[in-house]
Write a protein that holds these residues in place. Structure first.
Motif, PDB file in Angstrom:
ATOM      1  N   GLN A  89       0.809  -1.242   0.059  1.00  0.00           N
ATOM      2  CA  GLN A  89      -0.122  -0.036  -0.042  1.00  0.00           C
ATOM      3  C   GLN A  89       0.781   1.246  -0.024  1.00  0.00           C
ATOM      4  O   GLN A  89       1.324   1.820   0.961  1.00  0.00           O
ATOM      5  CB  GLN A  89      -0.834  -0.045   1.316  1.00  0.00           C
ATOM      6  N   GLU A 126      -5.929   9.742   1.415  1.00  0.00           N
ATOM      7  CA  GLU A 126      -6.333   8.474   2.496  1.00  0.00           C
ATOM      8  C   GLU A 126      -7.229   8.524   3.471  1.00  0.00           C
ATOM      9  O   GLU A 126      -7.752   7.573   3.821  1.00  0.00           O
ATOM     10  CB  GLU A 126      -4.586   8.323   2.893  1.00  0.00           C
ATOM     11  N   LYS A 129     -10.764   7.468   2.818  1.00  0.00           N
ATOM     12  CA  LYS A 129     -10.901   6.087   2.820  1.00  0.00           C
ATOM     13  C   LYS A 129     -11.355   5.626   4.139  1.00  0.00           C
ATOM     14  O   LYS A 129     -10.934   6.157   5.290  1.00  0.00           O
ATOM     15  CB  LYS A 129      -9.678   5.348   2.438  1.00  0.00           C
ATOM     16  N   ASP A 130     -12.236   4.305   4.463  1.00  0.00           N
ATOM     17  CA  ASP A 130     -12.456   3.966   5.366  1.00  0.00           C
ATOM     18  C   ASP A 130     -11.473   2.793   5.967  1.00  0.00           C
ATOM     19  O   ASP A 130     -11.570   1.729   5.839  1.00  0.00           O
ATOM     20  CB  ASP A 130     -13.847   3.338   5.437  1.00  0.00           C
ATOM     21  N   VAL A 131     -10.341   3.331   6.639  1.00  0.00           N
ATOM     22  CA  VAL A 131      -9.049   2.388   7.045  1.00  0.00           C
ATOM     23  C   VAL A 131      -9.293   2.078   8.633  1.00  0.00           C
ATOM     24  O   VAL A 131      -9.219   3.105   9.263  1.00  0.00           O
ATOM     25  CB  VAL A 131      -7.726   2.785   6.457  1.00  0.00           C
TER      26      VAL A 131
END
Length: 155
Positions: A89, A126, A129-131
């Motif tokens: 990533q 980033e 995003k749902d991280v």
């Protein structure tokens, strides 16, 4: 040795290897934040070993292991863990910050600036995003951003 009591009486053997590793990570990082060097020394190598036993690790686990290795001044190994995250990533904020911090610890300011420049460039995308690990480490992200901005300046 005497039996453990209180918070330290948690039975790590009843947890998965990753749960035990995360518990030890949190204990070490709390000790670092509290400047409790005896607690850090007491649990740092155990925490590193716990992550090694829990492999293969996801990006969050690799980030934890990188921070632990940096805490132990195992800077090359810490950079290696961060680079493993970035191989999978390339824009991972935690991987970029860990790689930057490891580079700084190794005296490679140019690489640290490059990692932090990328961190700033990809931050908005980033964070959109749902991280899970970004949510889990929300308290660390502002400090990463401040360090990135301080190091990179207005490049």
């Amino acid at each position: 040795s005497s039996p453990a009591t209180g918070a330290s009486a948690v039975d790590l053997s009843s947890m998965t290897p990753r749960e035990a590793a995360d518990r030890l990570f949190n204990r070490v990082m709390t000790a670092v934040a509290n400047n409790d060097s005896s607690e850090v020394v007491g649990f740092l190598s155990m925490a590193i070993r716990a992550y090694e036993l829990a492999e293969p690790l996801d990006a969050d686990g690799k980030f934890h292991l990188s921070l632990l290795r940096l805490t132990a001044t195992l800077n090359e190994e810490g950079l290696g863990e961060a680079e493993e995250i970035l191989e999978e990533q390339p824009d991972h904020l935690l991987g970029l910050a860990a790689a930057a911090d490891a580079s700084l610890a190794l005296g490679d300011t140019a690489s640290a600036r490059a990692y932090y420049r990328r961190w700033l460039d990809v931050y908005d995308a980033e964070m959109a995003k749902d991280v899970a690990e970004y949510r889990d480490h929300t308290q660390m992200i502002p400090g990463m951003r401040a360090k990135a901005e301080a190091l990179v300046g207005n490049d």
